[in-house]
Design a protein around this motif. Structure first.
Motif, PDB file in Angstrom:
ATOM      1  N   GLU A 208       0.860  -1.189   0.000  1.00  0.00           N
ATOM      2  CA  GLU A 208       0.000   0.000   0.000  1.00  0.00           C
ATOM      3  C   GLU A 208       0.893   1.235   0.000  1.00  0.00           C
ATOM      4  N   ASP A 209       0.583   2.177  -0.857  1.00  0.00           N
ATOM      5  CA  ASP A 209       1.320   3.440  -0.863  1.00  0.00           C
ATOM      6  C   ASP A 209       0.329   4.575  -1.057  1.00  0.00           C
ATOM      7  N   GLU A 210       0.854   5.795  -1.276  1.00  0.00           N
ATOM      8  CA  GLU A 210      -0.053   6.949  -1.342  1.00  0.00           C
ATOM      9  C   GLU A 210      -1.021   6.857  -2.521  1.00  0.00           C
ATOM     10  N   LEU A 211      -0.564   6.302  -3.658  1.00  0.00           N
ATOM     11  CA  LEU A 211      -1.457   6.201  -4.817  1.00  0.00           C
ATOM     12  C   LEU A 211      -2.575   5.192  -4.561  1.00  0.00           C
ATOM     13  N   SER A 212      -2.227   4.026  -3.999  1.00  0.00           N
ATOM     14  CA  SER A 212      -3.271   3.013  -3.766  1.00  0.00           C
ATOM     15  C   SER A 212      -4.298   3.517  -2.746  1.00  0.00           C
ATOM     16  N   LYS A 213      -3.833   4.298  -1.743  1.00  0.00           N
ATOM     17  CA  LYS A 213      -4.785   4.865  -0.781  1.00  0.00           C
ATOM     18  C   LYS A 213      -5.702   5.876  -1.462  1.00  0.00           C
ATOM     19  N   LYS A 214      -5.105   6.700  -2.340  1.00  0.00           N
ATOM     20  CA  LYS A 214      -5.907   7.701  -3.053  1.00  0.00           C
ATOM     21  C   LYS A 214      -6.927   7.029  -3.962  1.00  0.00           C
ATOM     22  N   ILE A 215      -6.491   5.923  -4.605  1.00  0.00           N
ATOM     23  CA  ILE A 215      -7.399   5.192  -5.500  1.00  0.00           C
ATOM     24  C   ILE A 215      -8.583   4.640  -4.701  1.00  0.00           C
ATOM     25  N   SER A 216      -8.295   4.060  -3.521  1.00  0.00           N
ATOM     26  CA  SER A 216      -9.377   3.524  -2.681  1.00  0.00           C
ATOM     27  C   SER A 216     -10.336   4.631  -2.248  1.00  0.00           C
ATOM     28  N   GLU A 217      -9.775   5.774  -1.846  1.00  0.00           N
ATOM     29  CA  GLU A 217     -10.620   6.901  -1.409  1.00  0.00           C
ATOM     30  C   GLU A 217     -11.475   7.418  -2.561  1.00  0.00           C
ATOM     31  N   LYS A 218     -10.835   7.560  -3.714  1.00  0.00           N
ATOM     32  CA  LYS A 218     -11.546   8.080  -4.888  1.00  0.00           C
ATOM     33  C   LYS A 218     -12.660   7.110  -5.304  1.00  0.00           C
TER      34      LYS A 218
ATOM     35  N   TYR B 273     -11.160   0.579 -12.224  1.00  0.00           N
ATOM     36  CA  TYR B 273     -11.086   1.650 -13.231  1.00  0.00           C
ATOM     37  C   TYR B 273      -9.946   2.619 -12.903  1.00  0.00           C
ATOM     38  N   TYR B 274      -9.896   3.081 -11.646  1.00  0.00           N
ATOM     39  CA  TYR B 274      -8.843   4.038 -11.274  1.00  0.00           C
ATOM     40  C   TYR B 274      -7.467   3.381 -11.213  1.00  0.00           C
ATOM     41  N   GLN B 275      -7.431   2.071 -10.923  1.00  0.00           N
ATOM     42  CA  GLN B 275      -6.148   1.353 -10.967  1.00  0.00           C
ATOM     43  C   GLN B 275      -5.617   1.327 -12.399  1.00  0.00           C
ATOM     44  N   LYS B 276      -6.547   1.285 -13.349  1.00  0.00           N
ATOM     45  CA  LYS B 276      -6.174   1.194 -14.760  1.00  0.00           C
ATOM     46  C   LYS B 276      -5.793   2.566 -15.318  1.00  0.00           C
ATOM     47  N   VAL B 277      -6.612   3.587 -15.053  1.00  0.00           N
ATOM     48  CA  VAL B 277      -6.384   4.888 -15.699  1.00  0.00           C
ATOM     49  C   VAL B 277      -5.578   5.862 -14.834  1.00  0.00           C
ATOM     50  N   GLY B 278      -5.457   5.583 -13.537  1.00  0.00           N
ATOM     51  CA  GLY B 278      -4.729   6.494 -12.653  1.00  0.00           C
ATOM     52  C   GLY B 278      -5.582   7.695 -12.266  1.00  0.00           C
ATOM     53  N   ILE B 279      -4.967   8.585 -11.484  1.00  0.00           N
ATOM     54  CA  ILE B 279      -5.684   9.792 -11.062  1.00  0.00           C
ATOM     55  C   ILE B 279      -4.942  10.964 -11.674  1.00  0.00           C
ATOM     56  N   GLY B 280      -5.548  11.544 -12.695  1.00  0.00           N
ATOM     57  CA  GLY B 280      -4.880  12.602 -13.457  1.00  0.00           C
ATOM     58  C   GLY B 280      -4.844  13.937 -12.736  1.00  0.00           C
ATOM     59  N   ASP B 281      -4.261  14.936 -13.406  1.00  0.00           N
ATOM     60  CA  ASP B 281      -4.123  16.286 -12.845  1.00  0.00           C
ATOM     61  C   ASP B 281      -5.444  16.858 -12.366  1.00  0.00           C
ATOM     62  N   HIS B 282      -6.491  16.716 -13.199  1.00  0.00           N
ATOM     63  CA  HIS B 282      -7.780  17.324 -12.884  1.00  0.00           C
ATOM     64  C   HIS B 282      -8.485  16.621 -11.730  1.00  0.00           C
ATOM     65  N   GLU B 283      -8.049  15.410 -11.384  1.00  0.00           N
ATOM     66  CA  GLU B 283      -8.761  14.662 -10.346  1.00  0.00           C
ATOM     67  C   GLU B 283      -7.988  14.573  -9.033  1.00  0.00           C
ATOM     68  N   ASN B 284      -6.789  15.130  -9.009  1.00  0.00           N
ATOM     69  CA  ASN B 284      -5.968  15.047  -7.801  1.00  0.00           C
ATOM     70  C   ASN B 284      -6.539  15.890  -6.666  1.00  0.00           C
TER      71      ASN B 284
END
Lengths: 63, 145
Positions: B68-78, B134-145
């Motif tokens: 688990e890192d900051e991106l995976s936590k953000k993906i779960s929250e999102k 979906y977010y694991q696949k596409v990531g969290i872009g600039d507009h969604e951070n």
């Protein structure tokens, strides 16, 4: 935002896994950073810049 | 070690889900009612998701990476935030469409209400899993951070 991580990794002969291990993240995070699909936290940006001995603004460039 | 334990836990959860869905099938009256296939399908999807995330955790453990890192936590929250938003809409649609359709007979009403609640909650879980993938696949872009 664009990053120079891929270029700097190649310069230092680091794989994505090596870099991920050094900064304590998953490999996917490095993949997304290189693709510009994720804006890192200030801490992660700082850690990555430190690995390459560069300033944050030299690694992560705001367009 | 932590990553390996997490992977093993996920595989155990997947195994339990598969055993439960198998047992559920075995004790269901034949011919199987249509609802049984829905429940078994739902449990299979959950088991598959557990196996998929377990394999990811195992791979991370082998490579000596954090699970688990900051991106995976953000993906779960999102994913949770989006799933909540869509679940509210889902329940509004379910209630507005089905409230008048429920039979007035009390026993039938309870049965129908149970099916509606179980289906709605299963859909909420599926929406969350879908959003996470979906977010694991596409990531969290600039507009969604």
């Amino acid at each position: 935002m664009i990053t120079r991580i891929k270029e700097l990794r190649a310069r230092d002969n680091l794989t994505q896994i090596d870099l991920a291990q050094k900064v304590g993240v998953r490999r996917e995070t490095i993949v997304f950073l290189e693709k510009g699909k994720y804006n890192p936290s200030l801490k992660l940006a700082h850690d990555i810049s430190k690995i390459f001995n560069m300033k944050i603004e030299e690694v992560f460039i705001l367009e | 070690m932590k990553a390996r334990n997490l992977a093993i836990t996920k595989f155990i959860v997947a195994g339990v889900l598969l055993v439960f869905s198998g047992a559920f099938f075995m004790q269901s009256p034949k011919p199987f009612p249509e609802l049984i296939f829905g429940i078994a399908g739902f449990m299979l999807i959950l088991a598959m998701f557990a196996i998929y995330t377990g394999m990811q955790a195992l791979r991370d453990a082998k490579e000596g990476l954090n699970v688990e890192d900051e991106l995976s936590k953000k993906i779960s929250e999102k994913a949770a935030a989006k799933a909540y938003k869509y679940s509210v809409i889902l329940w509004l649609v379910i209630l507005s469409l089905l409230l008048d359709q429920l039979p007035l007979n009390s026993l039938e009403t309870v049965k129908a209400a149970k099916i509606v609640v179980v289906s709605g909650m299963s859909a909420m879980v599926l929406i969350f899993l879908f959003m996470r993938l979906y977010y694991q696949k596409v990531g969290i872009g600039d507009h969604e951070n």
